[in-house]
Design a protein around this motif. Structure first.
Motif, PDB file in Angstrom:
ATOM      1  N   ALA A 334       0.831  -1.203   0.000  1.00  0.00           N
ATOM      2  CA  ALA A 334       0.000   0.000   0.000  1.00  0.00           C
ATOM      3  C   ALA A 334       0.868   1.257   0.000  1.00  0.00           C
ATOM      4  N   GLY A 335       1.952   1.219   0.756  1.00  0.00           N
ATOM      5  CA  GLY A 335       2.866   2.362   0.774  1.00  0.00           C
ATOM      6  C   GLY A 335       3.516   2.602  -0.578  1.00  0.00           C
ATOM      7  N   THR A 336       3.860   1.509  -1.282  1.00  0.00           N
ATOM      8  CA  THR A 336       4.491   1.670  -2.595  1.00  0.00           C
ATOM      9  C   THR A 336       3.514   2.194  -3.641  1.00  0.00           C
ATOM     10  N   MET A 337       2.215   2.118  -3.373  1.00  0.00           N
ATOM     11  CA  MET A 337       1.239   2.755  -4.269  1.00  0.00           C
ATOM     12  C   MET A 337       1.247   4.269  -4.081  1.00  0.00           C
ATOM     13  N   VAL A 338       1.415   4.710  -2.844  1.00  0.00           N
ATOM     14  CA  VAL A 338       1.317   6.136  -2.515  1.00  0.00           C
ATOM     15  C   VAL A 338       2.607   6.878  -2.830  1.00  0.00           C
TER      16      VAL A 338
END
Length: 414
Positions: A334-338
């Motif tokens: 999820a962090g790598t999406m943001v």
């Protein structure tokens, strides 16, 4: 040696997959920049990959259950090869972003299948060695894939074709393997409440380093190109960041086994923040200075994930390691999406160095929260800690099946 030879075909298939992935992942931002893609569009490539990867971790086990490992792997490797050729045919962000999501989905599934086979062949005595060999081979293959860009012109068609060929070759070893059909794949599930009760530091820190690592992994090449580095310099820079991150894990792991892992995480976060801020104003420095700084930066950011995972493992109940590691992987995703989207927006509004403003903000937030938590919860006693195991902190090296292969899965009562 007999163990390694028995899984040689699986390791070869994984190496070819990672080699193609390394080439593909570095080629797209460089070529996209040459084609005039905006920073926002390039950031969306990283977000698209992350969405596809997380979806693959959750959905591919269902597909494998229906049609089997070999057929699924063949389809995923073939589709990855096709997407790379489609990148060549359609030079537009509106096509590249969804194609990148498809590639992430294929990559997650293919890696999980190989890891499932390796786990089937591993015994309790050999699991640690197989895990280490598998990680090192994949690291070397990714580096080779990235360094292939130094051999030619990234603005032509050759690297797209070469990458597609390597993707296609990766399915041959597994298709011809005589290894027994593995057990069903492990499906990642997120129980945020349980993860938070286990370790708030792990939840917050893994999200923040996902933002940082996703931003750098996607836009590091764009940063390098915009400050005047050659493609060869960029390939060396990105490869060294990953390699130094792997090497640094040895002393970091030894230290974190002896002291509070949160203190180690705070120290690494401070160093990453300082190094990132230096890189944000490094456009006037020469290529050598930038590469040295990025190597130090990579050493920090690619060493944090295994410390976080080890800290969460210290607090996990026996039998909960897979659930804990799988949940953290999804939060990391999820962090790598943001991260890439936020960094791209800031780079568009400011300078290329704004990439490292995003990473510095993430690392500083992690440092502050971790330091605060150290005042709220005592450290785990050394004798109660699980062993530190090196893990490369990028989605290309971590899937729910990686956790099954991790020797701590057996140590924690799985």
């Amino acid at each position: 040696m007999s163990t390694v030879l028995s899984i040689a075909s699986l390791l070869l298939g994984s190496a070819l997959l990672l080699m193609a992935g390394g080439l593909h992942g570095l080629l797209l931002p460089i070529r996209g920049l040459a084609e005039g893609f905006s920073d926002t569009a390039l950031g969306m490539l990283g977000a698209g990959w992350a969405v596809g990867y997380v979806a693959g971790c959750m959905l591919v086990p269902v597909i494998v259950k229906r049609v089997g490992h070999i057929r699924t792997f063949g389809v995923l490797a073939s589709v990855a090869a096709i997407t790379m050729l489609l990148n060549l045919l359609f030079m537009t962000p509106t096509v590249w972003v969804p194609l990148r999501a498809v590639t992430g989905f294929c990559f997650a599934g293919a890696a999980m299948i190989v890891e499932s086979w390796l786990n089937e062949r591993a015994s309790n005595q050999t699991r640690g060695r197989i895990f280490g060999i598998y990680t090192m081979i994949n690291l070397g293959a990714t580096t080779i894939g990235q360094m292939l860009l130094t051999l030619g012109d990234a603005t032509g068609f050759v690297f797209f074709v070469v990458g597609s060929i390597i993707y296609s070759l990766s399915l041959l070893p597994t298709a011809l393997s005589t290894a027994a059909t593995p057990t069903p794949l492990t499906q990642a599930r997120l129980d945020l409440g349980a993860l938070w009760r286990n370790s708030p530091v792990a939840v917050v820190a893994v999200l923040l380093i996902g933002i940082s690592n996703g931003a750098f992994g996607t836009l590091g090449a764009v940063y390098g190109r915009k400050i005047g580095l050659s493609i060869s310099d960029i390939a060396v820079m990105m490869s060294l960041a990953l390699l130094i991150g792997a090497i640094i894990q040895i002393p970091v792991g030894l230290l974190s086994d002896k002291v509070d892992r949160r203190a180690v995480l705070v120290g690494m976060g401070i160093l990453a923040t300082v190094t990132g801020l230096a890189l944000s104003v490094a456009d006037s420095m020469g290529p050598v200075a930038v590469i040295v700084l990025v190597s130090a930066f990579g050493g920090m950011i690619y060493s944090m994930y295994p410390v976080i995972l080890a800290h969460a493992s210290d607090h996990a109940a026996p039998g909960d390691f897979l659930k804990t590691s799988g949940g953290l992987l999804l939060i990391f995703g999820a962090g790598t999406m943001v991260g890439p989207v936020a960094a791209a927006a800031l780079m568009s509004a400011s300078t290329p160095g704004a990439l490292f403003h995003v990473t510095a903000a993430a690392h500083l937030a992690m440092v502050l929260f971790t330091a605060w938590r150290m005042t709220r919860r005592p450290a785990v006693r050394v004798e109660e800690k699980s062993d530190f195991v090196p893990v490369i902190a990028t989605a290309r090296f971590s899937t729910p099946e990686s956790a099954v292969l991790d020797p701590r899965a057996d140590e924690r009562g799985i």
